[in-house]
Design an enzyme around this catalytic site. Structure first.
Site, PDB file in Angstrom:
ATOM      1  N   ASN A 152      47.622  50.285  33.583  1.00 11.60           N
ATOM      2  CA  ASN A 152      46.852  49.276  32.761  1.00 11.60           C
ATOM      3  C   ASN A 152      46.564  49.743  31.360  1.00 11.60           C
ATOM      4  O   ASN A 152      46.015  49.105  30.553  1.00 11.60           O
ATOM      5  CB  ASN A 152      45.478  49.085  33.490  1.00 11.60           C
ATOM      6  CG  ASN A 152      44.714  50.554  33.823  1.00 11.60           C
ATOM      7  OD1 ASN A 152      45.407  51.236  34.317  1.00 11.60           O
ATOM      8  ND2 ASN A 152      43.787  50.727  33.257  1.00 11.60           N
ATOM      9  N   GLN A 180      47.744  44.481  36.802  1.00 15.70           N
ATOM     10  CA  GLN A 180      48.411  44.086  35.425  1.00 15.70           C
ATOM     11  C   GLN A 180      49.758  43.317  35.773  1.00 15.70           C
ATOM     12  O   GLN A 180      49.990  42.675  34.596  1.00 15.70           O
ATOM     13  CB  GLN A 180      48.391  45.591  34.845  1.00 15.70           C
ATOM     14  CG  GLN A 180      47.226  46.237  34.333  1.00 15.70           C
ATOM     15  CD  GLN A 180      46.263  45.298  33.342  1.00 15.70           C
ATOM     16  OE1 GLN A 180      46.806  44.546  32.495  1.00 15.70           O
ATOM     17  NE2 GLN A 180      44.874  45.594  33.320  1.00 15.70           N
ATOM     18  N   GLY A 201      42.351  37.762  39.477  1.00 10.28           N
ATOM     19  CA  GLY A 201      42.411  36.217  38.909  1.00 10.28           C
ATOM     20  C   GLY A 201      42.288  36.277  37.509  1.00 10.28           C
ATOM     21  O   GLY A 201      42.925  35.609  36.652  1.00 10.28           O
ATOM     22  N   THR A 238      31.283  33.586  52.612  1.00  4.51           N
ATOM     23  CA  THR A 238      31.728  32.264  52.355  1.00  4.51           C
ATOM     24  C   THR A 238      32.621  32.316  51.073  1.00  4.51           C
ATOM     25  O   THR A 238      32.389  33.138  50.172  1.00  4.51           O
ATOM     26  CB  THR A 238      30.080  31.536  51.857  1.00  4.51           C
ATOM     27  OG1 THR A 238      29.380  31.721  52.834  1.00  4.51           O
ATOM     28  CG2 THR A 238      30.665  30.121  51.452  1.00  4.51           C
ATOM     29  N   CYS A 326      37.308  49.580  32.074  1.00  4.32           N
ATOM     30  CA  CYS A 326      36.044  49.898  33.075  1.00  4.32           C
ATOM     31  C   CYS A 326      35.711  51.641  32.668  1.00  4.32           C
ATOM     32  O   CYS A 326      34.721  51.777  33.190  1.00  4.32           O
ATOM     33  CB  CYS A 326      37.077  50.181  34.427  1.00  4.32           C
ATOM     34  SG  CYS A 326      37.648  48.745  35.063  1.00  4.32           S
TER      35      CYS A 326
END
Length: 392
Positions: A152, A180, A201, A238, A326
């Site tokens: 990354n 990536q 995503g 869900t 991050c």
């Protein structure tokens, strides 16, 4: 800000109009829970399964091998922790590398506290794992090899096919963090011998908060999130229907436009690298010169701090990064750069630019032209550079 040039696509990407439009009906019109049995929910269930099939096709996998998660970090955690739990009776040894994303490294740290042993493989100056060291590290109690598909930070591609073959020859499961690489290059899980794969995503112009785990149907691991029976009893909660639909639409677009996107990004990447290395002295490309992601540029600038470069770029409307998003709040140098042998004092001066299909040559000329001025300005104030000049 009159101009915005976004060059931090490894951190996140903007949502495609096609993905956004596909998602909209599942917020207010077709908002049924796909786990419900009445007819109104059937449209949501159908949308989820269509997205699952689209994603499976991209990976040359079966649709039943695709599980939806909350993102790449969750998928990484699930892969490592669930394999550790399910295969602990066979052994408690895991192999990974020193340049993995922190979602892998921190999970390995957690597992070490639970009694597992982890071998962290070295990489060469380009960030490529040593296959001979990998072979030598395998033990009778090794249960998992986890090596990222593409780094990354520096964009280096790992020899995934060779690693998959080594894992198979030794009857060891193989996981790859493909966050990536997914949607940016061809990935065939069968051809590459991948047993588990993580993807997200929002790295491919889909929405945030949605990811997948590819789990080969012969791999028997348990649920990571306990609760209901969603995702064939493997991941409770869900379904995030709009997110799933958006990711599916982004994957469909990525598959259709992959080759033209790669060609465009590679040409622009190489042009920009050449300009920077030629026109700005005391610079170095981090990562492999050719075996790297098509959109990744990571350059080390000697004698100055990367954070100062980013601040001045930001004032010009240019968004870049000094490493992984991050760890943007950390003052420590990149663990990836240290692993490839960049000295501690030089590791602070690296900048990552990650392109998109919308990035233009005009954009990158603007970036390089201004980067030259920024580097010259910062070095004029740098005691390190002053000392260097005096010694020449």
């Amino acid at each position: 800000m009159s101009r915005l040039i976004y060059l931090d696509n490894a951190a996140t990407t903007k949502v495609l109009p096609e993905a956004f439009e596909a998602m909209k009906p599942y917020f207010m019109e077709q908002y049924g829970n796909p786990s419900s049995i009445y007819g109104f929910a059937a449209e949501s269930k159908k949308a989820v399964e269509n997205a699952r099939e689209t994603i499976a096709n991209l990976l040359h996998a079966k649709s039943r091998e695709i599980y939806f998660t909350g993102g790449g970090s969750e998928s990484d955690n699930w892969a490592l922790k669930a394999v550790a739990d399910a295969y602990a009776s066979k052994g408690k040894h895991i192999i990974t590398t020193k340049v993995e994303h922190h979602a892998i490294l921190h999970t390995c740290n957690y597992l070490e506290k639970q009694g597992f042993e982890v071998t962290y493989l070295d990489v060469d100056e380009y960030g490529v794992v040593d296959l001979e060291q990998l072979k030598a590290s395998i033990r009778p109690d090794t249960i998992l090899i986890s090596v990222m598909f593409a780094n990354n930070e520096i964009g280096t591609l790992m020899p995934i096919k060779e690693i998959g073959r080594i894992a198979k020859d030794n009857n060891i499961l193989f996981h790859t963090d493909a966050v990536q690489a997914f949607g940016h290059m061809q990935i065939d899980v069968e051809e590459l011998g991948i047993d588990l794969l993580s993807a997200s995503g929002h790295k491919i112009n889909g929405p945030k908060g949605i990811g997948i785990m590819y789990l080969r149907d012969t791999v028997k691991i348990g649920s990571f999130v306990q609760g209901g029976a969603q995702e064939r009893n493997r991941r409770a909660g869900t379904h995030n229907v709009p997110g799933i639909v958006g990711m599916g639409a982004a994957v469909a677009y990525a598959r259709e436009h992959m080759q033209e996107r790669i060609a465009h990004e590679k040409e622009l990447r190489d042009y920009t690298i050449q300009r920077i290395l030629k026109e700005i002295p005391h610079t170095k490309l981090n990562g492999h010169p050719t075996k790297r992601l098509s959109n990744n540029i990571n350059i080390g600038f000697e004698f100055i701090e990367g954070e100062s470069i980013l601040i001045l770029l930001d004032q010009l409307g240019i968004c870049a990064s000094s490493g992984s998003a991050c760890t943007s709040g950390s003052l420590d140098p990149s663990h990836v750069l240290l692993a490839i042998g960049v000295p501690h004092e030089k590791a602070h001066g690296s900048i990552r630019f990650t392109l998109s299909e919308e990035t233009t040559k005009v954009d990158m000329d603007y970036v390089v032209d201004n980067l030259k001025k920024i580097i010259e300005r910062l070095r004029s104030m740098s005691p390190l550079y002053e000392d260097f000049v005096k010694k020449q």
